[in-house]
Design an enzyme around this catalytic site. Sequence first.
Site, PDB file in Angstrom:
ATOM      1  N   VAL A 181      -6.976  -2.120 -13.101  1.00 24.06           N
ATOM      2  CA  VAL A 181      -8.122  -1.707 -12.288  1.00 24.06           C
ATOM      3  C   VAL A 181      -7.659  -1.197 -10.927  1.00 24.06           C
ATOM      4  O   VAL A 181      -8.419  -0.528 -10.217  1.00 24.06           O
ATOM      5  CB  VAL A 181      -9.099  -2.887 -12.097  1.00 24.06           C
ATOM      6  CG1 VAL A 181      -9.734  -3.272 -13.417  1.00 24.06           C
ATOM      7  CG2 VAL A 181      -8.408  -4.092 -11.472  1.00 24.06           C
ATOM      8  N   ALA A 182      -6.426  -1.496 -10.564  1.00 25.58           N
ATOM      9  CA  ALA A 182      -5.853  -1.011  -9.300  1.00 25.58           C
ATOM     10  C   ALA A 182      -4.348  -1.043  -9.408  1.00 25.58           C
ATOM     11  O   ALA A 182      -3.769  -1.949 -10.019  1.00 25.58           O
ATOM     12  CB  ALA A 182      -6.320  -1.875  -8.122  1.00 25.58           C
ATOM     13  N   ALA A 183      -3.714  -0.024  -8.846  1.00 22.94           N
ATOM     14  CA  ALA A 183      -2.252   0.039  -8.840  1.00 22.94           C
ATOM     15  C   ALA A 183      -1.791   0.235  -7.402  1.00 22.94           C
ATOM     16  O   ALA A 183      -2.220   1.176  -6.733  1.00 22.94           O
ATOM     17  CB  ALA A 183      -1.754   1.186  -9.719  1.00 22.94           C
ATOM     18  N   SER A 239       1.635  -0.355  -4.410  1.00 26.96           N
ATOM     19  CA  SER A 239       3.060  -0.042  -4.314  1.00 26.96           C
ATOM     20  C   SER A 239       3.935  -1.168  -4.845  1.00 26.96           C
ATOM     21  O   SER A 239       5.031  -0.919  -5.341  1.00 26.96           O
ATOM     22  CB  SER A 239       3.424   0.244  -2.858  1.00 26.96           C
ATOM     23  OG  SER A 239       3.041  -0.840  -2.023  1.00 26.96           O
ATOM     24  N   VAL A 245      -3.124  -4.607 -10.697  1.00 29.47           N
ATOM     25  CA  VAL A 245      -4.081  -5.680 -10.963  1.00 29.47           C
ATOM     26  C   VAL A 245      -4.853  -5.372 -12.234  1.00 29.47           C
ATOM     27  O   VAL A 245      -5.347  -4.247 -12.424  1.00 29.47           O
ATOM     28  CB  VAL A 245      -5.055  -5.849  -9.776  1.00 29.47           C
ATOM     29  CG1 VAL A 245      -6.100  -6.911 -10.099  1.00 29.47           C
ATOM     30  CG2 VAL A 245      -4.292  -6.210  -8.510  1.00 29.47           C
ATOM     31  N   LYS A 293      -2.665 -10.241 -10.790  1.00 27.44           N
ATOM     32  CA  LYS A 293      -1.762  -9.359 -10.050  1.00 27.44           C
ATOM     33  C   LYS A 293      -0.352  -9.532 -10.600  1.00 27.44           C
ATOM     34  O   LYS A 293       0.219 -10.629 -10.563  1.00 27.44           O
ATOM     35  CB  LYS A 293      -1.814  -9.703  -8.562  1.00 27.44           C
ATOM     36  CG  LYS A 293      -0.983  -8.810  -7.671  1.00 27.44           C
ATOM     37  CD  LYS A 293      -1.189  -9.212  -6.207  1.00 27.44           C
ATOM     38  CE  LYS A 293      -0.368  -8.354  -5.264  1.00 27.44           C
ATOM     39  NZ  LYS A 293      -0.586  -8.748  -3.837  1.00 27.44           N
ATOM     40  N   ASP A 336      -1.739  -7.722   7.002  1.00 28.22           N
ATOM     41  CA  ASP A 336      -1.799  -6.464   6.251  1.00 28.22           C
ATOM     42  C   ASP A 336      -3.225  -6.168   5.806  1.00 28.22           C
ATOM     43  O   ASP A 336      -3.501  -5.994   4.619  1.00 28.22           O
ATOM     44  CB  ASP A 336      -0.864  -6.550   5.031  1.00 28.22           C
ATOM     45  CG  ASP A 336      -0.719  -5.209   4.326  1.00 28.22           C
ATOM     46  OD1 ASP A 336      -0.922  -4.166   4.985  1.00 28.22           O
ATOM     47  OD2 ASP A 336      -0.404  -5.201   3.113  1.00 28.22           O
TER      48      ASP A 336
END
Length: 873
Positions: free
Chosen positions: A211-213, A215, A219, A234, A369
């Site tokens: 669902v998300a990539a 660096s 995930v 993750k 971050d």
Amino acid sequence: LAGRAGRAGIRERRARAAAIGPRGGVGLETAATVAVAAATEVASAVRMRGVDAPDVGGKTFVAMGESDDDDDGDVSGLPRVYDRNAIEEYWRTQGGALQQRWSEFVRLSVPLLTRVVALGIKGGADELAAEGASLARQARLIMEELGPTYIKAGQMMSVRPDVLPQVALDELAALQDSVQPFETRVAIETIEAELGAPLGAAFSEISEEPVAAASLAQVHKAKLADSGEWVAVKVQRPAVLETVSKDLYVLRRAAEVYQGLIERFAPQQRTNYVGLLNEWAVGFYTELDFQNEANNQTKIRRLLAEEGVEGVYVPRVYDELCTRRLLVTEWVDGKKLSECEPEEIRALVAVGQECFLTQLLQVGFFHSDPHPGNILRMDDASKGKIALIDFGLVATIEQEDMDTMVSSIVHLANKDYAALVDDFIALEILPADCDRSKVEPLMDKALSPYVKGGGAKNYEAELKRMYGMEGGGLEATAGGFQAMTQDALTVLNDIPFSIPPYFALLARAVVTLEGVALIGDPSYRLVMESYPFVARKLLKEDRPEVQRALAEVLYGGGAGSAVGESLRGARLATLLNSAMGVVAQTSEAFVDLETVPEEGVSLSEALEYALSPQAASLRTLLEDEAAIAADLLARQAARRAFGRAVSALPSPPLPFLPRPEDVPLPVLLPTRSTGGNDGAADGNAPAPVPALLAPTKLLDALAPPPSREEELYALSLLDLAEVSLGSRAATLLSGDALTDPREVGSTLLRALALAGTNSNAGDDGAGVPPQVIEVAQSLAELLAPDTESATSGGARAGGVALSSQHSEGASGSDGADENVRELAHTLRELNEEQRAALADFGSRIGARVYDKLVERALPLAGAGAQEVNAVAA
């Protein structure tokens, strides 16, 4: 090496000479050649002496995990928890690979830098703007090719509309989502290897695609096999540890080169840029330890709950499923904050800002971050308005540093640069022996534009205005540029400042958060928006360091002045308003400590806040002040009442007879309690000591005449009472009412009427009968002295209202009654906690005043009483 350095020095001097034009000007092309030559020589020297891995044997601010004896490291031989010796050992076996990575970095980055310099020389800012889209695309492609470390840097800059043009922001924003994922098959293999069990043992479902990539990882959404809860899984990228460790080598080497250039061209500067890089590098490496991230997330979730931070949600961590390369947390649905509409961002920034300031200045454990992908506007607002995720990089701040940061924000917002120098010395930004005469003016020029807000674009505009470069002709622009250049050279050559390592982490967080805030509000001012939080912190904590900062605000005489001896009422009202979100500002957008806001808080709101746990520090500080004020007013009232009473007595019938006030009379002198607590407030009243004294002597001992300074202070207190509560309250406090039965009767009847009115305002139906209230009001008017003045309720010199509206909105006895009525109503509506705080505060004041009486009575008492007092003390 000595020969190389000598030849380099000759070439450098020749290049400098060639760069000087016939009129003393420096050609841009030649200057660039000199810089390249110097950089090349320094880089050669760095290569000859080698590069060490960052050392964390000393002080580091990165929240790091601990090595696990059962963890045999990565398959590459690198440790999963930062270990300098292990990383250096890896570097020694990877000499060729490291040089290849350095060459790759130079090969990709130098063409872009050369193009930027060439465009700048050719056409300046206009030429760079024209090629902005092309340059941004080239930069993004380079970052993607270089990998995780540089993608992180691009993500951080993608939310700075004040630094980069929109075309660059649009291009770099692709780095938030366009990072290429790795195969789901590889992710599943990693999950099974980390858990030591088949995928189905932990998850009944998992998304086929991530669902998300990002660096460092990607995930997947999954459902827990045992509970059916949806979670975010993750998974760390394959071989990312090797890539990052090589990038640390490259960046460390670049930092060594830059440090060498600074030492050569600006030797006065004391910033350890290698140390800055070390702190950032250690933090970046630590982000790859997902077990440490799980611990960080759990800790921040707990700390924010303990501090009562509202509107922010930190997802739960499933520790039993977390490893060094696998993190499983609660799934939350939401939208990136940076993708929301500006109006929505503006509303949510206040929530995120409160959360960040709590982490940085209250608990000393902050998310370093917070890029846009890590701040979500939650779909389910029942849990919170925004969610924070990704706690791989978290920093710790010591209490001493937090206190100094709070102090520096106060001084910066108040434009007190003299005191700010002391803060910078404490933070190790400036040395103790710095030249203040040079530092303070440059602080004003460098920091004032930033305080005004608006990011880099407004900062640039403010600098141009400050140096007379806006809207002027060529001559004015040249003159302003020359003055700005001279100031810059003064900073480089005469002010040996340094940047502490923790700034590498703090700046990373601030840059991102401010960038998101500027999307919602282009005029966003981080320092000024932080001031209410700082004001609340000053009023709440009673540690000595905070008490000193609070005393400086309330007693200070202005920018750069020493702390005064008397409380400044306007500053107290201003600070209370600031803590409750109403900040008075000067025309230059700084905090105005001497002006109460027009739309300030009400008397009841201020009193409720002052009695809450959030104002514990203020009550501690004001305890001395209140005891002094109570003692002074009591002494004045006693002396005034005694004088008028004596003057009313008849003179002695014979001239040789003493006056009544000089005739010794039996009196009882106060003593300390031996029950363990001082004063009369301990519930065990001390036994008084009998004595035979003349009234005049007793008065002078227990209520000595006030000094000139005390008289002026008493006048300011009476002014404050008149402004806040009306002339009758001032008359009562001054002691005048004690000698006028009509005034005493009128005051008591008015108090009865007001108390009755407020008691009838409740919902319980009980209270004073309306007929009694009406009679009390009528009698109060009849008894009121004829000389009573209908003065305005507005502020007089030395007095202060909690808001200018309160001082302007009412006049005469009506205004006074309204203030008293509001106060009486507020006291009646106090909750148990506030009543207890008020009772405790009053008890402490009473005990302090009583102790003063005991001290003054000691010389009058006999030896036995003095011995009792000494034992009790």
